[in-house]
Scaffold this motif. Structure first.
Motif, PDB file in Angstrom:
ATOM      1  N   LEU A  18     -18.466 -69.767 -31.300  1.00  0.00           N
ATOM      2  CA  LEU A  18     -18.562 -69.838 -29.863  1.00  0.00           C
ATOM      3  C   LEU A  18     -19.617 -68.898 -29.278  1.00  0.00           C
ATOM      4  CD1 LEU A  18     -15.162 -70.216 -28.174  1.00  0.00           C
ATOM      5  CD2 LEU A  18     -16.851 -71.835 -28.121  1.00  0.00           C
ATOM      6  N   ARG A  19     -20.354 -69.259 -28.190  1.00  0.00           N
ATOM      7  CA  ARG A  19     -21.220 -68.239 -27.706  1.00  0.00           C
ATOM      8  C   ARG A  19     -20.675 -68.049 -26.152  1.00  0.00           C
ATOM      9  NH1 ARG A  19     -27.642 -68.038 -26.510  1.00  0.00           N
ATOM     10  NH2 ARG A  19     -27.445 -69.296 -24.887  1.00  0.00           N
ATOM     11  N   LEU A  20     -20.340 -66.593 -26.070  1.00  0.00           N
ATOM     12  CA  LEU A  20     -20.117 -66.401 -24.661  1.00  0.00           C
ATOM     13  C   LEU A  20     -21.437 -66.050 -23.990  1.00  0.00           C
ATOM     14  CD1 LEU A  20     -16.709 -64.342 -25.054  1.00  0.00           C
ATOM     15  CD2 LEU A  20     -17.031 -67.000 -24.749  1.00  0.00           C
ATOM     16  N   SER A  21     -21.352 -66.061 -22.523  1.00  0.00           N
ATOM     17  CA  SER A  21     -22.459 -65.743 -21.896  1.00  0.00           C
ATOM     18  C   SER A  21     -22.046 -64.865 -20.584  1.00  0.00           C
ATOM     19  CB  SER A  21     -23.428 -67.008 -21.359  1.00  0.00           C
ATOM     20  OG  SER A  21     -23.916 -67.710 -22.251  1.00  0.00           O
ATOM     21  N   CYS A  22     -22.765 -63.970 -20.313  1.00  0.00           N
ATOM     22  CA  CYS A  22     -22.635 -63.114 -19.144  1.00  0.00           C
ATOM     23  C   CYS A  22     -23.688 -63.045 -18.060  1.00  0.00           C
ATOM     24  CB  CYS A  22     -22.123 -61.749 -19.529  1.00  0.00           C
ATOM     25  SG  CYS A  22     -21.741 -60.311 -18.017  1.00  0.00           S
ATOM     26  N   ALA A  23     -23.642 -63.583 -17.046  1.00  0.00           N
ATOM     27  CA  ALA A  23     -24.894 -63.361 -16.037  1.00  0.00           C
ATOM     28  C   ALA A  23     -24.464 -62.069 -15.166  1.00  0.00           C
ATOM     29  CB  ALA A  23     -24.834 -64.707 -15.080  1.00  0.00           C
ATOM     30  N   VAL A  24     -25.675 -61.388 -15.123  1.00  0.00           N
ATOM     31  CA  VAL A  24     -25.657 -60.075 -14.271  1.00  0.00           C
ATOM     32  C   VAL A  24     -26.347 -60.135 -13.222  1.00  0.00           C
ATOM     33  CG1 VAL A  24     -26.071 -57.562 -14.885  1.00  0.00           C
ATOM     34  CG2 VAL A  24     -25.584 -59.096 -16.617  1.00  0.00           C
ATOM     35  N   SER A  25     -25.905 -59.818 -12.127  1.00  0.00           N
ATOM     36  CA  SER A  25     -26.727 -59.756 -10.818  1.00  0.00           C
ATOM     37  C   SER A  25     -26.488 -58.575  -9.889  1.00  0.00           C
ATOM     38  CB  SER A  25     -26.453 -60.871 -10.079  1.00  0.00           C
ATOM     39  OG  SER A  25     -25.143 -61.089  -9.775  1.00  0.00           O
ATOM     40  N   GLY A  26     -27.193 -58.107  -9.034  1.00  0.00           N
ATOM     41  CA  GLY A  26     -26.803 -56.862  -8.207  1.00  0.00           C
ATOM     42  C   GLY A  26     -27.454 -55.536  -8.742  1.00  0.00           C
ATOM     43  N   GLY A  27     -27.773 -55.557  -9.951  1.00  0.00           N
ATOM     44  CA  GLY A  27     -28.376 -54.137 -10.256  1.00  0.00           C
ATOM     45  C   GLY A  27     -29.560 -54.293 -10.828  1.00  0.00           C
ATOM     46  N   THR A  28     -29.937 -53.059 -11.549  1.00  0.00           N
ATOM     47  CA  THR A  28     -31.224 -53.159 -12.333  1.00  0.00           C
ATOM     48  C   THR A  28     -30.806 -53.246 -13.872  1.00  0.00           C
ATOM     49  OG1 THR A  28     -32.483 -51.627 -10.622  1.00  0.00           O
ATOM     50  CG2 THR A  28     -33.335 -51.707 -12.934  1.00  0.00           C
ATOM     51  N   PHE A  29     -30.863 -54.549 -14.261  1.00  0.00           N
ATOM     52  CA  PHE A  29     -30.314 -54.928 -15.634  1.00  0.00           C
ATOM     53  C   PHE A  29     -30.330 -53.752 -16.736  1.00  0.00           C
ATOM     54  CE2 PHE A  29     -28.430 -57.928 -18.273  1.00  0.00           C
ATOM     55  CZ  PHE A  29     -29.097 -58.047 -19.611  1.00  0.00           C
ATOM     56  N   ASN A  30     -31.723 -53.239 -16.828  1.00  0.00           N
ATOM     57  CA  ASN A  30     -31.896 -52.325 -18.147  1.00  0.00           C
ATOM     58  C   ASN A  30     -31.422 -50.776 -17.683  1.00  0.00           C
ATOM     59  OD1 ASN A  30     -32.861 -54.212 -20.029  1.00  0.00           O
ATOM     60  ND2 ASN A  30     -34.823 -53.991 -19.166  1.00  0.00           N
ATOM     61  N   SER A  31     -30.754 -50.681 -16.756  1.00  0.00           N
ATOM     62  CA  SER A  31     -30.152 -49.604 -16.311  1.00  0.00           C
ATOM     63  C   SER A  31     -28.584 -49.409 -16.982  1.00  0.00           C
ATOM     64  CB  SER A  31     -30.008 -49.271 -14.857  1.00  0.00           C
ATOM     65  OG  SER A  31     -31.124 -49.146 -14.220  1.00  0.00           O
ATOM     66  N   TYR A  32     -28.120 -50.396 -17.362  1.00  0.00           N
ATOM     67  CA  TYR A  32     -26.744 -50.629 -17.884  1.00  0.00           C
ATOM     68  C   TYR A  32     -26.496 -50.772 -19.270  1.00  0.00           C
ATOM     69  CZ  TYR A  32     -26.027 -50.852 -12.695  1.00  0.00           C
ATOM     70  OH  TYR A  32     -25.945 -50.646 -11.298  1.00  0.00           O
ATOM     71  N   VAL A  33     -25.520 -50.005 -19.702  1.00  0.00           N
ATOM     72  CA  VAL A  33     -24.933 -50.442 -21.067  1.00  0.00           C
ATOM     73  C   VAL A  33     -24.123 -51.405 -20.655  1.00  0.00           C
ATOM     74  CG1 VAL A  33     -23.450 -49.603 -22.923  1.00  0.00           C
ATOM     75  CG2 VAL A  33     -24.899 -47.947 -21.625  1.00  0.00           C
ATOM     76  N   MET A  34     -24.063 -52.619 -21.700  1.00  0.00           N
ATOM     77  CA  MET A  34     -23.601 -53.775 -21.574  1.00  0.00           C
ATOM     78  C   MET A  34     -22.449 -53.734 -22.668  1.00  0.00           C
ATOM     79  SD  MET A  34     -24.600 -55.130 -18.673  1.00  0.00           S
ATOM     80  CE  MET A  34     -23.641 -56.341 -18.713  1.00  0.00           C
ATOM     81  N   ALA A  35     -21.105 -54.578 -22.497  1.00  0.00           N
ATOM     82  CA  ALA A  35     -20.345 -54.766 -23.303  1.00  0.00           C
ATOM     83  C   ALA A  35     -19.300 -55.940 -23.099  1.00  0.00           C
ATOM     84  CB  ALA A  35     -19.250 -53.406 -23.422  1.00  0.00           C
ATOM     85  N   TRP A  36     -18.719 -56.333 -24.462  1.00  0.00           N
ATOM     86  CA  TRP A  36     -17.466 -57.164 -24.186  1.00  0.00           C
ATOM     87  C   TRP A  36     -16.336 -56.505 -24.663  1.00  0.00           C
ATOM     88  CZ3 TRP A  36     -18.235 -62.280 -22.159  1.00  0.00           C
ATOM     89  CH2 TRP A  36     -19.447 -62.635 -22.263  1.00  0.00           C
ATOM     90  N   PHE A  37     -15.451 -56.829 -23.811  1.00  0.00           N
ATOM     91  CA  PHE A  37     -13.840 -56.225 -24.151  1.00  0.00           C
ATOM     92  C   PHE A  37     -13.106 -57.671 -24.484  1.00  0.00           C
ATOM     93  CE2 PHE A  37     -13.747 -51.573 -23.579  1.00  0.00           C
ATOM     94  CZ  PHE A  37     -15.130 -51.627 -22.903  1.00  0.00           C
TER      95      PHE A  37
END
Length: 123
Positions: A18-37
């Motif tokens: 399976l491939r999970l996707s996460c759409a990110v909005s409302g911030g500067t994307f490359n300012s954030y460390v991203m993770a899956w829990f």
């Protein structure tokens, strides 16, 4: 305010992908460390994968190492979790998360969370 919306969960047989996707909005994307829990019924929440702001540092627990791959697309503001060779013990609700601090993510205290998507792996 950062908003995270997951998609791609579902029911799959053991050994499948399976491939999970996460759409990110409302911030500067490359300012954030991203993770899956993930969190399975009756179990503690587990950090499943993380990727640093520029993508150079990626972490996985031993339970998924070699089977799961986290990636990000800065042009689309998307984060993905490719899950291969799925096992019944991977069954859980999977959450996308973000924080400006890698430490916060690794300590399982990111500031922003998605609503979660269910992954069920049948044996």
């Amino acid at each position: 305010q950062v908003k995270l919306v997951e998609s791609g969960g579902g029911l799959v047989q053991a050994g499948g992908s399976l491939r999970l996707s996460c759409a990110v909005s409302g911030g500067t994307f490359n300012s954030y460390v991203m993770a899956w829990f993930r969190q399975a019924p009756g179990k503690e929440r587990e950090l499943t994968a993380s990727i640093s702001r520029q993508g150079g540092i990626i972490n996985y627990p031993d339970s998924v190492k070699g089977r799961f791959t986290i990636s990000k697309d800065s042009l689309k503001n998307m984060v993905y979790l490719q899950m291969n060779s799925l096992k019944p013990e991977d069954t859980a609700v999977y959450y996308c998360a973000a924080d400006q601090s890698l430490g916060a993510v690794l300590n399982e205290r990111p500031a922003y969370w998605g609503q979660g998507t269910q992954v069920t792996v049948s044996s």
